[in-house]
Scaffold this active site. Structure first.
Site, PDB file in Angstrom:
ATOM      1  N   LYS A 297     -13.562  95.898   4.526  1.00 24.23           N
ATOM      2  CA  LYS A 297     -14.037  94.510   4.300  1.00 24.23           C
ATOM      3  C   LYS A 297     -14.439  94.589   2.742  1.00 24.23           C
ATOM      4  O   LYS A 297     -15.366  95.159   2.498  1.00 24.23           O
ATOM      5  CB  LYS A 297     -14.892  94.351   5.392  1.00 24.23           C
ATOM      6  CG  LYS A 297     -15.598  92.878   5.276  1.00 24.23           C
ATOM      7  CD  LYS A 297     -16.486  92.721   6.542  1.00 24.23           C
ATOM      8  CE  LYS A 297     -17.347  91.309   6.024  1.00 24.23           C
ATOM      9  NZ  LYS A 297     -18.600  91.145   7.162  1.00 24.23           N
TER      10      LYS A 297
ATOM     11  N   ASP B  27     -21.553  87.055   1.127  1.00 18.97           N
ATOM     12  CA  ASP B  27     -21.331  86.584   2.619  1.00 18.97           C
ATOM     13  C   ASP B  27     -22.561  85.276   2.774  1.00 18.97           C
ATOM     14  O   ASP B  27     -23.759  85.764   3.104  1.00 18.97           O
ATOM     15  CB  ASP B  27     -21.323  87.394   3.608  1.00 18.97           C
ATOM     16  CG  ASP B  27     -21.155  86.658   4.799  1.00 18.97           C
ATOM     17  OD1 ASP B  27     -20.981  85.606   5.202  1.00 18.97           O
ATOM     18  OD2 ASP B  27     -21.426  87.490   5.996  1.00 18.97           O
TER      19      ASP B  27
ATOM     20  N   LYS C 154     -25.964  81.186   6.563  1.00 16.55           N
ATOM     21  CA  LYS C 154     -27.297  82.105   6.801  1.00 16.55           C
ATOM     22  C   LYS C 154     -28.352  81.609   6.381  1.00 16.55           C
ATOM     23  O   LYS C 154     -28.664  80.781   5.654  1.00 16.55           O
ATOM     24  CB  LYS C 154     -27.001  83.494   6.101  1.00 16.55           C
ATOM     25  CG  LYS C 154     -25.784  84.326   6.814  1.00 16.55           C
ATOM     26  CD  LYS C 154     -25.588  85.692   5.834  1.00 16.55           C
ATOM     27  CE  LYS C 154     -24.490  86.492   6.673  1.00 16.55           C
ATOM     28  NZ  LYS C 154     -24.591  86.783   7.935  1.00 16.55           N
TER      29      LYS C 154
ATOM     30  N   ASP D 136     -19.484  82.202   9.942  1.00 14.73           N
ATOM     31  CA  ASP D 136     -20.178  83.368   9.539  1.00 14.73           C
ATOM     32  C   ASP D 136     -19.442  84.570  10.088  1.00 14.73           C
ATOM     33  O   ASP D 136     -19.955  85.993   9.654  1.00 14.73           O
ATOM     34  CB  ASP D 136     -21.708  83.567   9.872  1.00 14.73           C
ATOM     35  CG  ASP D 136     -22.661  84.318   9.122  1.00 14.73           C
ATOM     36  OD1 ASP D 136     -22.014  85.157   8.105  1.00 14.73           O
ATOM     37  OD2 ASP D 136     -23.961  84.429   9.292  1.00 14.73           O
TER      38      ASP D 136
ATOM     39  N   GLU E  63     -16.771  85.891   9.512  1.00 15.12           N
ATOM     40  CA  GLU E  63     -15.639  85.873   8.531  1.00 15.12           C
ATOM     41  C   GLU E  63     -14.923  87.248   8.550  1.00 15.12           C
ATOM     42  O   GLU E  63     -13.881  87.461   8.034  1.00 15.12           O
ATOM     43  CB  GLU E  63     -16.127  85.416   7.203  1.00 15.12           C
ATOM     44  CG  GLU E  63     -16.669  86.254   6.093  1.00 15.12           C
ATOM     45  CD  GLU E  63     -18.028  87.171   6.778  1.00 15.12           C
ATOM     46  OE1 GLU E  63     -18.627  86.540   7.593  1.00 15.12           O
ATOM     47  OE2 GLU E  63     -18.246  88.233   6.285  1.00 15.12           O
TER      48      GLU E  63
ATOM     49  N   ARG F 283     -14.025  89.595  10.393  1.00 14.90           N
ATOM     50  CA  ARG F 283     -12.794  90.228  11.381  1.00 14.90           C
ATOM     51  C   ARG F 283     -11.715  89.024  10.779  1.00 14.90           C
ATOM     52  O   ARG F 283     -10.545  89.540  11.184  1.00 14.90           O
ATOM     53  CB  ARG F 283     -13.214  89.584  12.904  1.00 14.90           C
ATOM     54  CG  ARG F 283     -13.799  88.346  12.868  1.00 14.90           C
ATOM     55  CD  ARG F 283     -14.542  88.025  14.402  1.00 14.90           C
ATOM     56  NE  ARG F 283     -15.823  88.610  13.998  1.00 14.90           N
ATOM     57  CZ  ARG F 283     -17.054  88.651  15.029  1.00 14.90           C
ATOM     58  NH1 ARG F 283     -16.428  88.212  16.339  1.00 14.90           N
ATOM     59  NH2 ARG F 283     -18.287  89.080  14.808  1.00 14.90           N
TER      60      ARG F 283
HETATM   61  N1  BES Z   1     -21.846  90.543   7.152  1.00 17.03           N
HETATM   62  C1  BES Z   1     -22.063  89.999   8.116  1.00 17.03           C
HETATM   63  C2  BES Z   1     -22.779  91.054   9.205  1.00 17.03           C
HETATM   64  C3  BES Z   1     -24.070  91.832   8.740  1.00 17.03           C
HETATM   65  C4  BES Z   1     -25.244  91.573   8.889  1.00 17.03           C
HETATM   66  C5  BES Z   1     -23.862  92.901   7.962  1.00 17.03           C
HETATM   67  C6  BES Z   1     -26.302  91.964   8.841  1.00 17.03           C
HETATM   68  C7  BES Z   1     -25.062  93.604   7.231  1.00 17.03           C
HETATM   69  C8  BES Z   1     -26.184  93.125   7.850  1.00 17.03           C
HETATM   70  C9  BES Z   1     -21.003  89.474   9.091  1.00 17.03           C
HETATM   71  O1  BES Z   1     -20.117  88.724   8.398  1.00 17.03           O
HETATM   72  C10 BES Z   1     -21.925  88.200  10.104  1.00 17.03           C
HETATM   73  O2  BES Z   1     -22.282  87.505   9.562  1.00 17.03           O
HETATM   74  N2  BES Z   1     -21.785  88.452  11.345  1.00 17.03           N
HETATM   75  C11 BES Z   1     -22.511  87.803  12.130  1.00 17.03           C
HETATM   76  C12 BES Z   1     -21.391  87.544  13.149  1.00 17.03           C
HETATM   77  C13 BES Z   1     -21.772  86.537  14.266  1.00 17.03           C
HETATM   78  C14 BES Z   1     -21.608  85.066  13.787  1.00 17.03           C
HETATM   79  C15 BES Z   1     -21.184  86.248  15.553  1.00 17.03           C
HETATM   80  C16 BES Z   1     -23.699  88.382  12.815  1.00 17.03           C
HETATM   81  O3  BES Z   1     -23.688  89.578  12.767  1.00 17.03           O
HETATM   82  O4  BES Z   1     -24.727  87.643  13.049  1.00 17.03           O
HETATM   83 ZN    ZN Z   2     -19.988  89.358   6.506  1.00 16.58          ZN
HETATM   84 MN    MN Z   3     -20.907  86.568   8.155  1.00 17.86          MN
END
Ligand code: BES
Ligand code: ZN
Ligand code: MN
Length: 492
Positions: free
Chosen positions: A262, A267, A274, A344, A346, A348
């Site tokens: 990835k 992000d 976020k 968010d 994204e 996947r």
């Molecule tokens: N890049 C983040 C996941 C992440 C969070 C990595 C904290 C490292 C530290 C990912 O893209 C994300 O935002 N995931 C969301 C998914 C949710 C919206 C279903 C998450 O984990 O909150």
């Molecule tokens: Zn991410």
């Molecule tokens: Mn994200």
């Protein structure tokens, strides 16, 4: 930092610091030392000043050929665990870096570690040294108060072993070089390390190691119908890229292993923005990309006898007037439609198209690596990488590689019961499955795009990065992947 192997004994060797391992207040290296060093060590151990916790250390001065002796504890027991050895190595180099020494000699590898061979000891020492000596200071305009002076390390080994260990040392250094690349990429700011920068890094590596590198641009991705990936990229001013690197170390008839990383270079969450606190850390959302590029570097330098393909889907996730909205429906390259409920989620969305693209290489195995979910950090913390796989055989191979490399994974469930959470009333699936089991439903989403091959997913959200005061990229899980691949190559 240059490493060399010195046949034991090293009693006549002039050195500004000799590192000596101690277990339960006794020397365990078993090799002869100069009389001055022997005497200083005996006196010091009698004093009881060396702590018993693994990594405790004591600096002595002698007038023998070793001007300093650094005693390092492996613990207070009669046996040394792998973790105690690693703690001792790290502490020893940390201490050595505070000294005014350009070179050191070490006997750490002579430690008796439960269930581990000399190859393992050597590799762990080299990786520990390189890890504690890593610096990322290219944006500091003033020199660091404690610059790294240590340039040469002589590792003492029994004469019979010394020659056999040269290739092991070279492989360990290759892994360390790969980890440094991974750390650099993760630490670089997102205004510099953008998709184009990652593509340039891959091209440069391709030239250095004579590998084929292909970079698909936005138009070519449109032709491939990667509309899920493109939906993430469309809010950003940065052009998305799909980077493909091909390393051929084995016969063309051998199916390749494909690593997919990835590569979200920042992000923000997109329209599902976020919270502001800690958002800077989302520059490491390309940790999967960084680790597959670092692994490719290690593999190429080791000249492993495997075929390896690295695929990096890379873009930014930004909010703007052109960004994807919650509620948008896109058609992925596989033909399956996705309702994007949360922009968010994204990772996947870019990985699913890269996983479909991977089919064209007719892979033996595909492993994707991603800082995919905060839920994985909640579940496993920062110690183990989350491992998801359909097949036990592949899962066990990865778990074992991780244990050997001290870069561990923990297997998570991924059975069909969780798939229901991804139901959408409007499309084939939603891109989120609710809060509960968030790391698992993310893996289940990816699973739908991986039916054509043997596959595993590694969620490195908790392990690729150290948060807090010493925040920065960890270089994980390059060591695990290097071990996995060298085992597949039959090299070890
Ligand atoms: N890049 C983040 C996941 C992440 C969070 C990595 C904290 C490292 C530290 C990912 O893209 C994300 O935002 N995931 C969301 C998914 C949710 C919206 C279903 C998450 O984990 O909150
Ligand atoms: Zn991410
Ligand atoms: Mn994200």
């Amino acid at each position: 930092m240059q490493f060399s192997i010195k046949p034991l004994p090293v009693d006549k060797l002039k050195t500004s610091c000799l590192i000596v391992p101690v277990l339960g207040q006794k020397r365990v290296d078993g090799s002869a030392l100069a009389a001055a060093a022997e005497a200083a060590i005996a006196t010091a151990l009698k004093s009881g000043d060396l702590g018993e916790a693994a990594g405790s250390n004591l600096l002595l001065h002698t007038d023998g050929p070793a001007t300093r002796v650094l005693l390092v504890s492996l613990g207070g027991d009669s046996k040394t665990t792998a973790q105690a050895y690693l703690d001792a190595c790290k502490a020893a180099y940390q201490r050595a870096l505070t000294l005014d020494c350009k070179e050191v000699t070490t006997l750490l590898c002579q430690a008796p570690v439960e269930d581990q061979d000399p190859e393992w000891l050597l590799e762990q020492e080299v990786l520990a040294a390189r890890t504690v000596a890593y610096r990322f200071d290219r944006f500091k305009t003033k020199p660091a108060p404690t610059p790294v002076k240590l340039a040469r390390v002589a590792i003492g080994m029994p004469g019979a072993k010394a020659r056999l260990m040269k290739p092991v040392l070279a492989a360990a250094e290759a892994t360390a070089n790969g980890m440094d690349l991974t750390r650099d990429l993760g630490n670089l700011p997102p205004n510099i390390c953008n998709p184009t920068y990652l593509a340039d890094t891959a091209r440069k590596m391709g030239r250095e190691f004579k590998m084929k590198v292909t970079v698909l641009d936005q138009r070519q991705m449109e032709q491939q119908k990667m509309f899920s990936l493109l939906a993430v990229a469309q809010g950003s001013a940065q052009e998305p890229k799909l980077i493909v690197m091909q390393y051929n170390g084995a016969l063309a008839t051998r199916k390749p292993i494909v690593l997919v990383g990835k590569g979200i270079t920042f992000d923000s969450g997109g329209i599902s923005l976020k919270p502001g606190a800690g958002m800077d850390e989302m520059k490491y959302d390309m940790g999967g990309a960084a680790s597959v590029l670092g692994t490719m570097r290690a593999v190429a330098e080791m000249k492993l006898k495997i075929n390896l393909v690295v695929i990096v889907p890379t873009c930014e996730n930004m909010p703007s007037g052109t960004a994807t909205r919650p509620g948008d429906i896109v058609t992925s390259m596989s033909g399956q439609t996705i309702e994007i409920l949360n922009t968010d989620a994204e990772g996947r969305l870019i990985l699913c198209d890269a996983l479909t693209y991977a089919e064209r290489f007719k892979p033996e195995t595909v492993i994707d690596l991603a800082t995919l979910t905060g839920a994985c950090v909640v579940a496993l913390g920062h110690h183990h990488t989350g491992l998801f796989a359909r097949e036990d055989k592949l899962a066990d191979e990865i778990l074992q590689a991780g244990r050997y490399a001290m870069d561990t994974c923990w297997r998570m469930p991924m059975d069909d019961a969780y798939q229901k959470q991804l139901k959408s009333p409007f499309a084939d699936m939603a891109n989120v499955g609710g809060r509960d089991g968030g790391a698992i439903t993310a893996a289940c989403f990816l699973e739908r795009f991986t039916k054509a091959y043997d596959w595993a997913h590694l969620d490195i959200a908790g392990t690729a990065w150290h948060s807090g005061a010493n925040k920065g990229s960890s270089g994980r899980p390059v060591a695990m992947l290097a071990r996995f691949l060298s085992t597949r190559a039959g090299a070890k």
